[in-house]
Design an enzyme around this catalytic site. Structure first.
Site, short mmCIF file in Angstrom:
data_model
loop_
_atom_site.label_atom_id
_atom_site.label_comp_id
_atom_site.label_asym_id
_atom_site.label_seq_id
_atom_site.Cartn_x
_atom_site.Cartn_y
_atom_site.Cartn_z
N LEU A 105 36.31 -16.21 -11.89
CA LEU A 105 36.66 -14.89 -11.39
C LEU A 105 38.05 -14.53 -11.92
CD1 LEU A 105 35.56 -15.21 -7.65
CD2 LEU A 105 34.29 -14.14 -9.51
N ASP A 106 38.27 -13.25 -12.16
CA ASP A 106 39.60 -12.80 -12.57
C ASP A 106 40.63 -13.20 -11.52
OD1 ASP A 106 38.49 -11.60 -14.81
OD2 ASP A 106 38.31 -9.64 -13.85
N ARG A 107 41.84 -13.30 -11.95
CA ARG A 107 42.95 -13.72 -11.07
C ARG A 107 42.97 -12.95 -9.75
NH1 ARG A 107 47.61 -11.55 -13.88
NH2 ARG A 107 47.02 -9.67 -12.75
#
Length: 330
Positions: A105-107
């Protein structure tokens, strides 16, 4: 002899439909990355973060603003705190599992993240993701003009030039080369509006098979979307189901639809709204559905909604509560 009247243009590359990164994004992204590094270094996985666990998998609800790698690094301590203590005293010998991230998942995206406990299970589950055998749903809080559609499918191209950023391309450009040698790949996302300005567009938030059977309008991206920048801005809560697994897919398609995700500075999302400054984007990996790589049992894994998602429905809930308080006592 060459015809000097014809301009020398070089190779004919496809033109992206989405705009380049806003100038403000560079400094904001750097500040967010530094804040995430600090937050990630302090992260410790706890029982309340765990959605599901068996001898092959551990599924967690990744917090917003924490890197995936930091969550992965915290798992051994969570799994082996007591065993590690025993090993240090010489009483027992332990062997920690071989942990791998099955999905990333993105940050700043929170939600369901699957970690496998062996190489064999990891390869099976990664293949399931690659083969699009994992169903995913996300919840996003957006600001833009309220859509006229309730459900829609967006089909487009996806790619980036060498040293460039991810952009939306026309569906007709899929397969064409970009500067640097990469190619435009297909990208498809299903969207559903859950609420507009706090007013729910459906009876309840949880997913239902009945809704999935409803007819969906389809947009095939062929040209730049026409967005009225002066139009009224509404708060929109959406559910997105990516039907392909491209980087920043939901964020890019939300931007293309004219309803960028709040706080998503890369893709034209507002960073300040109704007096609140957003230091991250409001996107949550709500659920994953797949067949267990070992037991073959179907798994539906769902993460609790973050506060910003429940608050997006709060005005409606307040009206319900107010109406209930006015009813006469029996």
């Amino acid at each position: 002899m060459a015809d000097s009247s014809k301009p020398v243009t070089g190779e004919n590359y496809p033109v992206p439909l989405s705009p380049p990164l806003p100038a403000i994004s560079k400094n904001l992204e750097l500040a967010r990355a530094m804040a995430a590094c600090s937050k990630s270094s302090l992260f410790s996985l706890s029982a309340c973060d765990v959605i599901y666990e068996d001898e092959w998998l551990i599924v967690v609800n990744k917090p917003q603003g924490v890197y995936c790698e930091s969550v992965l690094a915290s798992v051994p301590l969570f799994l082996g705190d007591s065993a590690m203590a025993g090993a240090q005293s010489g009483e027992i010998k332990i062997s920690l599992p071989e942990l791998h991230l099955a999905n990333r998942l993105d940050r700043d995206t929170s939600g369901v993240m699957v970690i496998t406990k062996s190489h064999k299970v990891a390869s099976k589950l990664v293949k399931a993701f690659t083969d699009h055998k994992v169903s995913k749903s996300y919840i996003a809080f957006c600001v833009g003009s309220a859509p006229k559609w309730k459900k829609i499918i967006v089909k487009s191209g996806h790619g980036r030039s060498k040293f460039g950023v991810w952009r939306v391309y026309a569906a007709a450009d899929v397969g064409r080369s970009l500067p640097g040698g990469s190619v435009v790949r297909d990208m498809e996302t299903s969207f559903e509006v859950l609420s507009v300005n706090g007013q729910s567009t459906k009876e309840e938030l949880p997913e239902s098979r009945k809704d999935e059977e409803e007819e969906e309008e389809t947009i095939v991206a062929q040209s730049k979307s026409l967005i009225d920048v002066d139009a009224r801005k509404d708060e929109i809560l959406i559910r997105a189901r990516p039907r392909s697994g491209r980087t920043h897919q939901i964020r890019l398609h939300s931007q293309y639809l004219g309803i960028p995700i709040v706080g998503d500075v890369k893709y034209e999302g507002v960073t300040e709204w109704n007096g609140k400054i957003y230091d991250s984007h409001e996107l949550h990996a709500e659920s994953l559905y797949f067949v267990h790589p070992v037991t073959d049992i179907p798994l539906k894994l769902q993460a609790p909604l973050p506060s910003w998602a429940t608050q997006a429905l709060q005005p409606q809930q307040q009206e319900v509560n107010s109406a209930a308080s006015l009813k006469p006592m029996p």
